[in-house]
Design an enzyme around this catalytic site. Sequence first.
Site, PDB file in Angstrom:
ATOM      1  CB  ALA A  45      -7.294  44.432  -1.892  1.00 13.24           C
ATOM      2  CG  HIS A 101     -10.958  41.384  -8.099  1.00 15.69           C
ATOM      3  ND1 HIS A 101     -10.113  40.675  -7.277  1.00 15.69           N
ATOM      4  CD2 HIS A 101     -10.149  42.158  -8.862  1.00 15.69           C
ATOM      5  CE1 HIS A 101      -8.854  40.995  -7.551  1.00 15.69           C
ATOM      6  NE2 HIS A 101      -8.860  41.901  -8.515  1.00 15.69           N
ATOM      7  CG  MET A 150      -6.921  42.304   1.617  1.00 13.32           C
ATOM      8  SD  MET A 150      -5.701  43.647   1.578  1.00 13.32           S
ATOM      9  CE  MET A 150      -6.453  44.812   2.735  1.00 13.32           C
ATOM     10  CB  CYS A 195     -10.904  33.318  -2.900  1.00 12.66           C
ATOM     11  SG  CYS A 195      -9.232  32.811  -2.414  1.00 12.66           S
TER      12      CYS A 195
END
Length: 329
Positions: free
Chosen positions: A232, A177, A12, A110
């Site tokens: 996260a 993810h 993060m 990302c």
Amino acid sequence: MDYQNKLVLAPMVRVGTLSFRMLAAEYGADITYGEEIIDHKLAKCHRRINVASGTTEFVEKGTENVVFSTCDEERERVVFQMGTSDAVRALKAAEIVCNDVAAVDINMGCPKAFSIQGGMGAALLSKPELIHDILATLKRNLDVPVTCKIRLLKSPADTVELARRIEKLGVPALAVHGRKVADRPRDPAKWEEIADVVAALSIPVIANGDVLEYDDFSRIKTATGAASVMVARGAMWNASIFSPKGKSHWENVKKKYISKSILWNNDVKSTKYTIKEMIAHHSCLELAEGKSLNKADTLEDIAKLYELEDYYWTVKNIRPLTHDLDFVL
């Protein structure tokens, strides 16, 4: 590194600095990812042992800007996550830090504009040849494990195909993810599509997405079959999510985080950012605490605000003068 049955702190930005990683580990995190660092930024750094704080720092040449910091205590669990779009540049950066971390991970998930426009993060998902080049180059030249973290692609079949291509490169694990690039955090994570990846691979898969309570670790493992679980936001809001004893009150966790930020001399901007994220989730930044935090310019200011001034000066006074004891390796 063993990737089976692990609780993992996700990378993060501005949050995953040494102080937060140590906090998460204290509560039970087995593997702790650092915040994403861009390859060309690390390539401009030199390695410095900070005897005063007990840390190994990677400092931008010609400045006192610490880009990445770690310590011996986390050597076997810290993962350095890198943003890159070039194999040669990635290797140059990884070689600087690889002897001080447990593994190197490439960010391929990302969705932020900065990453996409630079050809990094989720932009790599549509470039399997570049993924091959980066991972193969790092694996061929580094002695530490090399992994990557991806997002879901447009279809489950596309995600599985990419995951299989990555597995063939010999990576020891893959983090997934459970959201697509266009998804927002409020959109439910697609655990069933992570399950498709797990079923297709023989290497450990680390599942990530919508883990907000300790019980979610077992829920997502059951739903996906994943070997390990990554968290996260749930950890950012309350790092005690990793504790099987149950969550501590967020105010207590916040104060412990501030103490660790003082101990490890965390950057004041990242410290403020992380505290603000906790407050915004549990309370309100418009109250007196948030307004006072906005005015804090130093760790000493933050220590005063949270009645940790005595601790701050205890830490300061037991440390020798940093500039007298730092040396470059």
